[in-house]
Design a protein around this motif. Sequence first.
Motif, PDB file in Angstrom:
ATOM      1  N   VAL A 420     -11.440   7.209  19.454  1.00  0.00           N
ATOM      2  CA  VAL A 420     -10.181   7.317  18.717  1.00  0.00           C
ATOM      3  C   VAL A 420      -9.634   5.916  18.478  1.00  0.00           C
ATOM      4  N   GLN A 421      -9.292   5.622  17.239  1.00  0.00           N
ATOM      5  CA  GLN A 421      -8.731   4.317  16.932  1.00  0.00           C
ATOM      6  C   GLN A 421      -7.315   4.204  17.503  1.00  0.00           C
ATOM      7  N   ILE A 428      -2.041  11.765  17.711  1.00  0.00           N
ATOM      8  CA  ILE A 428      -2.922  12.928  17.806  1.00  0.00           C
ATOM      9  C   ILE A 428      -2.364  14.034  18.693  1.00  0.00           C
ATOM     10  N   PHE A 429      -1.402  13.700  19.571  1.00  0.00           N
ATOM     11  CA  PHE A 429      -0.808  14.728  20.433  1.00  0.00           C
ATOM     12  C   PHE A 429       0.390  15.405  19.793  1.00  0.00           C
ATOM     13  N   GLU A 430       0.764  14.997  18.577  1.00  0.00           N
ATOM     14  CA  GLU A 430       1.874  15.622  17.884  1.00  0.00           C
ATOM     15  C   GLU A 430       1.375  16.822  17.086  1.00  0.00           C
ATOM     16  N   ARG A 434      -3.438  14.808  12.732  1.00  0.00           N
ATOM     17  CA  ARG A 434      -4.851  14.586  12.986  1.00  0.00           C
ATOM     18  C   ARG A 434      -5.135  13.100  12.855  1.00  0.00           C
ATOM     19  N   GLY A 435      -6.223  12.692  13.478  1.00  0.00           N
ATOM     20  CA  GLY A 435      -6.601  11.298  13.369  1.00  0.00           C
ATOM     21  C   GLY A 435      -7.084  10.966  11.968  1.00  0.00           C
ATOM     22  N   THR A 436      -6.884   9.727  11.572  1.00  0.00           N
ATOM     23  CA  THR A 436      -7.299   9.290  10.237  1.00  0.00           C
ATOM     24  C   THR A 436      -8.666   8.651  10.251  1.00  0.00           C
TER      25      THR A 436
END
Length: 486
Positions: A420-421, A428-430, A434-436
């Motif tokens: 994960v960047q 990501i926990f919201e 989602r991650g980009t």
Amino acid sequence: MTTADPVRRWVTARLQIVSARARILLWLLIVMTVALAAVAVATRSVLLRDADDRINGLLVQETNEFANFVQQGFDPENGRKFTDPNPLLRVFLARQYPDPDEELIGLVQDPGRGFAVKQQSRDQRVPHPLVKDEAAMTAIFHSGDSMGTLNRPEGEIRWAKVPIEGADGQLPAAFVVAIHPAAEQAKATDVFHMLLGISGVALLMTTGIGWVVAGRILRPVRLVRTTAAQLTEQDLTQRIPVQGRDDIAALAQTFNGMLDRLERAFAAQREFVDDAGHELRTPITIVRGHLELMGDDPLEREQTVRIVMEELDRMSRIVEDLLLLAKAERPDFVSPEPVQLGELTADVFVKARALGERDWHLDQAVDAEVLLDPQRITQAMVQLAQNAVQHTVAGQRIGIGSRDADGMIELFVADSGPGVQPKDSEVIFERFRRGTSRRGSRATGAGLGLAIVKAIAEGHGGRVELRPTDGGGATFVLVLQKEATS
């Protein structure tokens, strides 16, 4: 309904209208009025009691002096003991100097003319003297008591007498001490009135000072009321300035804290509604579009039904996840119970292996009994394992385990995917985030999985952390308090 009910309601309504400032001042004045009145009444009672004691002391003193004179006195004319009450009374009274409110009287009864007042003490200055009241002297002379009180229209008299037994043929006689207590009682009354006047001035001063002080004390409360009146759903930025460290300041701080929580809750609610609407709008649009364009071709209908069912399943999962996150706000979201952590870790590992063909490893399992909700923890760990499967390919390593770290319990899922960047680790926990990076390219969820994991961790009083995996990848860790039961 009785006639008192409307009056009671009217009084209650008037009291509700009265401000807190006025009610505080009213109760203060009531308490002070009762206290000052009690002090004034008690002071008057003490003064009257002291006056009674002084009068009784004077009566006893004067009668004892006369009794001693009868026993030890001598007639100056012949140097012998007194045998005649007339010279006895005349000589004794000539030597006395009564107080301004005191009468010393020698009475000799004359059967034909009532009383012959043989002698009075000098400097009699009392108003309405006893010697001018034949009926009063008669009552005292014939009384069987040696001391008493006589109530006359002119005023009360406290008296004491010493009977004199004369020789045969002599008229009965008596020595009488009469004290008029009106002056002493008037002094006590004057002090009482003076105290009432001082109390009135004190109440007036207390009213002014209490009004100002109550206003300053209640100013933060008024600010709370004013601020609460200005609050709206669109503007929750108002705050109360806090001064001091007393209970009122603590109230203001608590109110400001409540506003902070409300502001965050409303912001989260608006964001949640916006994101949920966006996420649900997409599958609904897809379903509607395919149904509108669906023709009569059986293959096309079959393909359309499959797409519609997939989208409906996705909406169902989103709704279930939203309900789960809503339940996370309730106190019964987790139900802790004693659990063997090693067994729980092994069960999670067995369940996770069915999620995909990966290189699964049970890295570590701590042997400890802790308090937690096994179903919620299993749900969180399986969600983390599912997340790892989505971001790895067949044959890549995924490790699951638990360990004891500095008094805390850690349950982890470590994958060997792309990781994960840093910019994605913050979001990501919201919910619906989602991650980009390319880690999220293969994900098909609504972005609620890690939010659910975070809610479960916080429900246990813990947290979820993202850590790097040795050799590349991501490690998600549930950090929980260790509360061993044995």
